[in-house]
Scaffold this active site. Structure first.
Site, PDB file in Angstrom:
ATOM      1  N   VAL A 132      -2.689  -4.985  -4.386  1.00 26.00           N
ATOM      2  CA  VAL A 132      -2.438  -4.112  -5.543  1.00 26.00           C
ATOM      3  C   VAL A 132      -0.974  -4.273  -5.938  1.00 26.00           C
ATOM      4  CG1 VAL A 132      -2.336  -1.720  -6.317  1.00 26.00           C
ATOM      5  CG2 VAL A 132      -4.180  -2.464  -4.776  1.00 26.00           C
ATOM      6  N   ARG A 151       3.311   2.856 -16.416  1.00 30.45           N
ATOM      7  CA  ARG A 151       2.755   2.927 -17.776  1.00 30.45           C
ATOM      8  C   ARG A 151       1.252   3.063 -17.706  1.00 30.45           C
ATOM      9  NH1 ARG A 151       5.288  -2.369 -20.714  1.00 30.45           N
ATOM     10  NH2 ARG A 151       7.374  -2.261 -19.813  1.00 30.45           N
ATOM     11  N   GLY A 152       0.737   3.349 -16.510  1.00 32.48           N
ATOM     12  CA  GLY A 152      -0.708   3.525 -16.378  1.00 32.48           C
ATOM     13  C   GLY A 152      -1.472   2.244 -16.124  1.00 32.48           C
ATOM     14  N   ILE A 153      -0.774   1.157 -15.748  1.00 30.90           N
ATOM     15  CA  ILE A 153      -1.489  -0.122 -15.550  1.00 30.90           C
ATOM     16  C   ILE A 153      -2.332  -0.084 -14.275  1.00 30.90           C
ATOM     17  CG2 ILE A 153      -1.201  -2.592 -15.122  1.00 30.90           C
ATOM     18  CD1 ILE A 153       1.057  -2.603 -17.143  1.00 30.90           C
ATOM     19  N   LEU A 154      -1.789   0.468 -13.178  1.00 26.15           N
ATOM     20  CA  LEU A 154      -2.619   0.596 -11.970  1.00 26.15           C
ATOM     21  C   LEU A 154      -3.864   1.422 -12.285  1.00 26.15           C
ATOM     22  CD1 LEU A 154      -3.272   0.379  -8.960  1.00 26.15           C
ATOM     23  CD2 LEU A 154      -1.884   2.441  -8.603  1.00 26.15           C
ATOM     24  N   GLU A 209       2.355   3.208   0.367  1.00 27.70           N
ATOM     25  CA  GLU A 209       2.977   4.530   0.237  1.00 27.70           C
ATOM     26  C   GLU A 209       1.858   5.574   0.214  1.00 27.70           C
ATOM     27  OE1 GLU A 209       6.654   4.769  -2.419  1.00 27.70           O
ATOM     28  OE2 GLU A 209       5.433   3.250  -3.395  1.00 27.70           O
ATOM     29  N   TYR A 246      -2.519   7.051  -3.590  1.00 28.77           N
ATOM     30  CA  TYR A 246      -3.963   6.907  -3.741  1.00 28.77           C
ATOM     31  C   TYR A 246      -4.803   8.181  -3.682  1.00 28.77           C
ATOM     32  CZ  TYR A 246      -2.909   1.956  -3.503  1.00 28.77           C
ATOM     33  OH  TYR A 246      -2.406   0.711  -3.770  1.00 28.77           O
ATOM     34  N   PHE A 268      -5.920  -5.491   6.238  1.00 26.99           N
ATOM     35  CA  PHE A 268      -6.300  -6.505   5.253  1.00 26.99           C
ATOM     36  C   PHE A 268      -5.452  -6.355   3.993  1.00 26.99           C
ATOM     37  CE2 PHE A 268      -8.806  -2.724   4.720  1.00 26.99           C
ATOM     38  CZ  PHE A 268      -8.873  -2.522   3.370  1.00 26.99           C
TER      39      PHE A 268
END
Ligand SMILES: CC(C)(COP(=O)(O)OP(=O)(O)OC[C@H]1O[C@@H](n2cnc3c(N)ncnc32)[C@H](O)[C@@H]1OP(=O)(O)O)[C@@H](O)C(=O)NCCC(=O)NCCS
Length: 400
Positions: free
Chosen positions: A84, A93-96, A121, A125, A400
């Protein structure tokens, strides 16, 4: 997402160099050609999703096909989210969120019961419904004082073996351990190939791996020089039986020239109780490992077993997708049925909390004390607290 130049699309074979560059900037290391070759064997290109800005890749998420053991021994196939990264030029900017929305839409379409990840971090999530579910203690043992109790098993049978002999022996032992351990992840062939390749840049300035192998367990360790003396850094200690575990520790404790042994363990590891001095395994860090997001609450709850009978109505809030709702959870003789219901809830929690409870590694009571699990009365909390526990602490086995 506000920028109209940003687009989300599936990666193609020609995008892998851009993926490697994004990862290098995100995590601060340059993946080698060998690193990329291992990743490309594990990830299918069609499972890699990119965000582009004017057609230039600026962010990536991907997933691997994984398998996890849940309490009771069932193994679930599920996606493991990885790699990620959003370019530092394009963060917040909200891309994730846009990438996760697309990726998890695909997980829903594929019928995944859960999805998992490991997190750089702990603050990222939870908003997506993931809760930390397995933990790892890093333990340092002063080997010079380590004595195994006379009463501990002493079956012997540990051999010093070269890598070529370890290679065929280890995967079968790992599989047996994985099958009995909640939270344990199956290892793909590419994992073993990478382990035995033992690439120099992945040794952290320590020696190549040494292998100690018993019929039911093994330890793979490196020797590391430190200003205080030699340390055995155990990369992988896997025992499918308690006897092999004691046998391996008898050998590790007997490595005269090692001052210290470092190893990662589950929270309920029996080592303190094998040693004459239970204080010797000193915990130097405690970290979360696997995070769980439950994608399908009834499928997930019916896949695991529970420690006591239960009859409770749970209201689960999913802040990200539509997996939440109110569910009747009934457990008889360990096996659950879970169905949607209109009955008033007796317990209320967010999906990330349910993910944290799912593998048995955290207590319902702790979340209640933190105000993150509401129950209608103390008896409901008591049953939930007992029911979600597993016979052993969950442990991932690898990252992983
Ligand atoms: C973590 C990372 C992927 C976030 O990407 P991003 O595009 O900036 O995230 P978004 O803008 O989509 O943010 C989504 C939400 O997460 C929050 N968030 C994102 N990164 C966060 C962080 N590091 N800590 C806390 N909150 C974070 C945002 O505030 C936002 O919250 P909201 O939707 O509730 O308002 C990016 O910072 C990154 O690449 N970091 C370095 C690599 C890394 O650690 N990757 C994770 C590997 S497990």
């Amino acid at each position: 997402m506000t920028d109209s130049t940003i687009a989300i699309r599936t990666a193609t074979e020609t995008d892998w160099d851009a993926v490697a560059l994004l990862d290098a900037h995100a995590f601060g290391f340059h993946p080698t050609d060998e690193d990329m070759a291992f990743t490309r064997r594990f990830a299918r290109t069609e499972d890699v999703i990119l965000a582009t800005d004017d057609d230039r890749p600026v962010a990536v998420v991907m997933h691997f096909a994984m398998r996890i053991t849940v309490p009771g021994g069932t193994q679930l196939d599920l996606p493991g989210v990885s790699w990620v990264s959003v370019a530092p030029t394009h963060r917040r900017r909200g891309i994730l969120r846009a990438l996760f929305t697309e990726q998890h839409r695909r997980f829903v379409a594929a019928g995944a019961p859960l999805s998992i990840l490991t997190a750089t971090e702990a603050t990222i999530y939870g908003r997506f419904g993931y809760g930390p579910a397995t933990s790892e203690l890093t333990v340092s043992v002063d080997r010079r004082s380590a004595r195994i109790r006379d009463t501990a098993a002493d079956p012997g049978g540990v051999a010093l073996v070269p890598p070529a002999a370890a290679r065929p022996a280890l995967p079968g032992i790992y599989d047996r351990w994985q099958a009995r351990t909640p939270g344990a992840l199956a290892r793909p062939q590419v994992y073993w190939d990478r382990m035995f390749a033992d690439l120099e840049h992945r040794r952290d300035d320590a020696s190549a791996l040494f292998y100690l192998v018993h019929a039911d367990g093994y330890a793979a360790y490196r020797r590391k020089h430190t200003p205080d003396g030699m340390v055995a850094v155990v990369d992988d200690l896997v025992a499918a039986t308690d006897e092999s575990y004691a046998a391996l520790w008898r050998v590790l404790a007997g490595m005269d020239l090692m001052r210290e042994i470092r190893v990662d363990q589950a929270a309920d590891d029996p080592l303190p109780w094998l040693l004459t001095d239970a204080r010797l395994p000193r915990v130097t860090s405690r970290d979360d490992a696997v995070w769980v997001r439950i994608m399908d609450v009834p499928a997930a709850l019916t896949a695991r077993t529970f420690a006591v009978d239960l009859d409770v109505t749970l209201e689960v809030n999913d802040p990200f997708l539509d997996a939440g709702g109110t569910f009747s959870l009934r457990v008889v003789d360990g096996r659950a049925t879970a169905t949607r219901t209109d009955a008033p809830p007796q317990a209320r929690l967010d999906l990330d909390v349910l993910g944290s409870l799912y593998l048995g590694g955290h207590r319902a009571r702790s979340f209640a004390r933190a105000g993150r699990l509401w129950t209608s009365d103390e008896a409901v909390l008591d049953r939930l607290d007992l029911a979600f526990r597993a016979d052993r602490e969950p442990f991932a086995g690898w990252h992983f």
